[in-house]
Every structure is written in structure tokens, then in C-alpha cells.
Motif scaffolding. Sequence first.
Motif, PDB file in Angstrom:
ATOM      1  N   ASP A 196      49.138  56.013  41.675  1.00  0.00           N
ATOM      2  CA  ASP A 196      47.935  55.548  41.966  1.00  0.00           C
ATOM      3  C   ASP A 196      47.392  54.459  41.578  1.00  0.00           C
ATOM      4  OD1 ASP A 196      47.332  58.440  41.179  1.00  0.00           O
ATOM      5  OD2 ASP A 196      47.197  58.338  39.748  1.00  0.00           O
ATOM      6  N   ASN A 197      47.912  53.585  41.317  1.00  0.00           N
ATOM      7  CA  ASN A 197      47.714  51.876  40.794  1.00  0.00           C
ATOM      8  C   ASN A 197      48.788  51.182  41.518  1.00  0.00           C
ATOM      9  OD1 ASN A 197      46.081  53.393  38.485  1.00  0.00           O
ATOM     10  ND2 ASN A 197      44.437  51.827  40.095  1.00  0.00           N
ATOM     11  N   ILE A 198      48.784  49.842  41.947  1.00  0.00           N
ATOM     12  CA  ILE A 198      48.964  49.375  42.092  1.00  0.00           C
ATOM     13  C   ILE A 198      49.198  47.832  42.100  1.00  0.00           C
ATOM     14  CG2 ILE A 198      48.765  49.044  44.577  1.00  0.00           C
ATOM     15  CD1 ILE A 198      51.656  48.265  45.041  1.00  0.00           C
ATOM     16  N   LYS A 199      49.974  46.530  41.822  1.00  0.00           N
ATOM     17  CA  LYS A 199      49.138  45.567  41.091  1.00  0.00           C
ATOM     18  C   LYS A 199      50.531  44.468  42.027  1.00  0.00           C
ATOM     19  CE  LYS A 199      47.421  42.819  37.788  1.00  0.00           C
ATOM     20  NZ  LYS A 199      46.145  41.846  38.563  1.00  0.00           N
ATOM     21  N   PHE A 200      49.731  42.720  42.655  1.00  0.00           N
ATOM     22  CA  PHE A 200      51.420  42.549  42.658  1.00  0.00           C
ATOM     23  C   PHE A 200      51.131  41.525  41.458  1.00  0.00           C
ATOM     24  CE2 PHE A 200      52.389  38.097  44.947  1.00  0.00           C
ATOM     25  CZ  PHE A 200      53.949  38.603  44.978  1.00  0.00           C
ATOM     26  N   ASN A 201      52.326  40.806  41.371  1.00  0.00           N
ATOM     27  CA  ASN A 201      52.380  39.702  40.053  1.00  0.00           C
ATOM     28  C   ASN A 201      53.048  38.094  40.780  1.00  0.00           C
ATOM     29  OD1 ASN A 201      53.332  37.973  37.772  1.00  0.00           O
ATOM     30  ND2 ASN A 201      54.398  38.926  36.874  1.00  0.00           N
ATOM     31  N   PRO A 202      52.053  37.180  40.757  1.00  0.00           N
ATOM     32  CA  PRO A 202      52.653  36.024  42.095  1.00  0.00           C
ATOM     33  C   PRO A 202      53.952  35.074  41.854  1.00  0.00           C
ATOM     34  CG  PRO A 202      51.123  35.672  41.173  1.00  0.00           C
ATOM     35  CD  PRO A 202      50.869  37.362  40.704  1.00  0.00           C
ATOM     36  N   ASP A 204      56.917  36.663  40.084  1.00  0.00           N
ATOM     37  CA  ASP A 204      58.086  36.523  40.281  1.00  0.00           C
ATOM     38  C   ASP A 204      57.795  37.650  41.741  1.00  0.00           C
ATOM     39  OD1 ASP A 204      56.693  38.997  39.360  1.00  0.00           O
ATOM     40  OD2 ASP A 204      58.405  39.099  37.825  1.00  0.00           O
ATOM     41  N   SER A 205      56.552  37.406  42.058  1.00  0.00           N
ATOM     42  CA  SER A 205      57.214  38.095  43.861  1.00  0.00           C
ATOM     43  C   SER A 205      57.497  39.550  43.092  1.00  0.00           C
ATOM     44  CB  SER A 205      57.226  37.733  43.956  1.00  0.00           C
ATOM     45  OG  SER A 205      57.355  36.088  44.812  1.00  0.00           O
ATOM     46  N   VAL A 206      57.069  40.407  41.892  1.00  0.00           N
ATOM     47  CA  VAL A 206      57.045  41.843  41.525  1.00  0.00           C
ATOM     48  C   VAL A 206      56.155  42.335  41.672  1.00  0.00           C
ATOM     49  CG1 VAL A 206      57.823  43.362  39.642  1.00  0.00           C
ATOM     50  CG2 VAL A 206      59.568  41.059  40.537  1.00  0.00           C
ATOM     51  N   PHE A 207      55.989  43.820  41.996  1.00  0.00           N
ATOM     52  CA  PHE A 207      54.467  44.899  41.887  1.00  0.00           C
ATOM     53  C   PHE A 207      55.044  45.347  41.520  1.00  0.00           C
ATOM     54  CE2 PHE A 207      54.392  43.294  46.822  1.00  0.00           C
ATOM     55  CZ  PHE A 207      53.120  43.522  47.223  1.00  0.00           C
ATOM     56  N   THR A 208      53.787  45.764  40.393  1.00  0.00           N
ATOM     57  CA  THR A 208      54.058  46.692  39.134  1.00  0.00           C
ATOM     58  C   THR A 208      52.832  48.123  39.331  1.00  0.00           C
ATOM     59  OG1 THR A 208      54.267  45.204  37.459  1.00  0.00           O
ATOM     60  CG2 THR A 208      52.951  47.319  36.986  1.00  0.00           C
ATOM     61  N   PRO A 238      50.280  40.162  49.226  1.00  0.00           N
ATOM     62  CA  PRO A 238      49.092  40.590  50.256  1.00  0.00           C
ATOM     63  C   PRO A 238      48.334  39.747  50.688  1.00  0.00           C
ATOM     64  CG  PRO A 238      48.798  40.458  46.957  1.00  0.00           C
ATOM     65  CD  PRO A 238      50.789  40.654  47.942  1.00  0.00           C
ATOM     66  N   LYS A 239      49.219  38.701  51.281  1.00  0.00           N
ATOM     67  CA  LYS A 239      48.459  37.912  52.049  1.00  0.00           C
ATOM     68  C   LYS A 239      48.786  38.822  53.739  1.00  0.00           C
ATOM     69  CE  LYS A 239      49.095  33.089  54.260  1.00  0.00           C
ATOM     70  NZ  LYS A 239      49.863  31.828  54.580  1.00  0.00           N
ATOM     71  N   ASP A 240      49.472  39.457  53.490  1.00  0.00           N
ATOM     72  CA  ASP A 240      50.205  40.127  54.604  1.00  0.00           C
ATOM     73  C   ASP A 240      49.296  41.328  54.926  1.00  0.00           C
ATOM     74  OD1 ASP A 240      52.355  38.511  55.607  1.00  0.00           O
ATOM     75  OD2 ASP A 240      53.276  39.981  53.882  1.00  0.00           O
ATOM     76  N   LEU A 241      48.549  41.284  53.974  1.00  0.00           N
ATOM     77  CA  LEU A 241      47.571  42.767  54.136  1.00  0.00           C
ATOM     78  C   LEU A 241      45.830  41.821  54.792  1.00  0.00           C
ATOM     79  CD1 LEU A 241      47.533  44.422  50.894  1.00  0.00           C
ATOM     80  CD2 LEU A 241      48.679  45.032  52.858  1.00  0.00           C
ATOM     81  N   ILE A 242      45.570  40.509  54.698  1.00  0.00           N
ATOM     82  CA  ILE A 242      44.729  40.318  55.805  1.00  0.00           C
ATOM     83  C   ILE A 242      44.485  39.885  57.003  1.00  0.00           C
ATOM     84  CG2 ILE A 242      42.683  38.676  55.394  1.00  0.00           C
ATOM     85  CD1 ILE A 242      43.237  38.484  53.079  1.00  0.00           C
TER      86      ILE A 242
END
Length: 363
Positions: A196-202, A204-208, A238-242
Motif C-alpha cells: 500500500d505504501n513505500i518510503k525511501f531512506n536516503p 542507507d538506500s533502503v525502501f520500507t 526516487p531520482k530515477d522516477l523523474i
Amino acid sequence: MKIIDWYILKRFLVTFLFTLLILIPIAVAIDISEKIDNFLEHADLGFYQIVNEYYVNFIIYYTNTFMPLALFIAVILFTSKLSNNTEIIAITNAKVSFTRFMYPYFIGATLVTILSLLMNHFVVPNSSKVRKKFEKQYINSRKQKNELKYVNDFSLQLTDSTYIFIRRFDTDRNSGYDFSSELYDGLKLKSKLAADNIKFNPKDSVFTIHNWRKRQIYKDRDSIFSGNKIDTVFNFTPKDLIYKSALSQEMPSDELIKFIRVSEKRGVKNLNAYFVEFHKRTSLPIATYILTVIAVALAFRKKRGGTGINLAIGVGIMFMYVFLMKISEVLGAVAGVNSLLYVWMPNLFFGLIAAYLYYNARK
């Protein structure tokens, strides 16, 4: 080189620099008048920061942009002056052909072209990155700031067999919702991860991912797993999404080529805006040769009206070139077209005009 070559080359370059020194302060003055209110809105913004972070890079960008125009005007002014002073008549009476007369002009055009190529491919992109960062922080409106903030309905191919989909992602907060990742074996789906949700932690480059569900497909059965929260790693940021054409202006050419190759591998459908930016960095400097031939051919012979009529015709041609170049950039960014052909179309068209004028001037 002969004395006359050094004379023409020296005057050519001096007039070119003089024209640039006229155009750049005008551009700076106009820009200051437009943005002075934005500068005054920020009490923490000092004079040194404005000059160092914005106007130094502003001058670099517009110096490179004005180079073809400045060279074109300089050639017309200088050659018209030679013609009006009957210096060209003396040169032609000395059995110097039009082709030979063009030698110092082409040497000067080559110097300008090399400088413009280096600036286009390496200097200006790095400079634009600093300038645009300043603009985003102190000048642009909130609506412009939010242009790159949200990404909607985005799909991306991470590897030959892995695909992701995100319904909406906020690049400022590094979070999004309705995320899925699919792993294929050829055309056969092997597993699917949804959240349902995704969050990026810059850090350690890990997604939660939250409220996740994973379906593992085997030959004779399926397994389904689920959970509230899990940390995982994906081969993107996230930069790759732009994917905005404005970002291509901030990438040096080597970085831009690498970005295009990675994006092609990931299955991004339309990268023509990036191809247009890359091809333009070469086509515009090469146009220096074409504009030089046109300018010399126009001003070579003495006309009634003198420098004024030559300058009026030259400026008209220059605006036609800029207009055609802008149209070709828009058309070249459309999906499915040959961006290289469209970007070089103004050079091909005006190259034919230059060849026609050169042929007539030789006679």
C-alpha cells in the motif's frame, strides 16, 4: 598565414568579443529588473551569493547561447566595414579568390566552435545545475517547485526480468503508495510483491514497504505471504522516477549518455527529449560554420545602404534559424520520430542557403 589573414582573424575575433560584451550586460540588466523583487523577498540572501551562485552561471549559460548570434553579427559588421572601405576590392584585385578570402574566417569559426562544443557538453550542464538549484530555492513560484515533486502512474524496468509500478510518488518526502514489483521468467510471472505504501531512506538506500503482500508462483502451487512492514532493497532511487527534459540540461554529456542507456534498458518509452538535448549540444556549435559562410557572402559585396541593410538581412536570417531550431526541438521530442534528423534539420536547410550564397559570391 599571411599578413592579411592575421589582420582579418584579429579583427574578426575582436568584433566577436565586442559583440558578446554588448549582449551579455543587456541580458543581465533585463534579468535583474525581472528578478529584483524575488531577491528582496529573502532577507538571508546576500549580494555575494546572488553573484556567485546565480549570475556567474547565468553569464556562462547566456555567453554560450549568444555565441552563434554574436559571431554572425560580428562577421556581418566586420566584413561590411571591409567592403565599405573598399578593402575587399583591393584584396580581389590582388587575385585572391573568395574561397581563399574565407580561410581566416574559418579559422576563427573553428576556434569558436571548439570552445562552444566544450562548453555545451561539459561546462554549461554543471553550471546550469547550480543556477537551477538557486532558482528553485529563491526565484521560482511554489507551483514551479512542485513540477517535479509528484510522479503519477510510473512503470520502470529494473532488470531484464524485474518490473515495478507506482501509482503516485512524492519526491520531496521520498514516499508513495500503490507499489508493485513483478519478477518474470521470460513471459511467465514468477512472483509479485505489492504494498500500500513505500518510503525511501536516503541514508542507507533502503525502501520500507507497508501492508505488503507477496505471491510466489511455483509449477503446481502458489504461496502468499504478507506483513505490516518490511525493509528491502530495489535497484532504483526516487531520482530515477523523474523523467523531465529540464533535468537533461543539468547533465554533462557523459552522464547524459549513461542515463539514456540505463533508461533504455529499463524500458522507458520516450527518451527523445534527452536525445534532442544531446544532439543539440553538437548541432548548434557546428552551425557556426554555416552562419559564417552566410554572413560573409551577404556582406562581401558593397551594397546601397551599407552595413545597415546587411545587418537587417542578417538578423532576419538569424531569427529564422532560431525559430526553425525551436520548432525542430519540439517535433524531435515527440515519441517515435528520429530526433537526430529533426535537430539537424535547421543546419541542413540553412546549409543549402549557405551553399547557394557561397556559389554566387564566388562568381
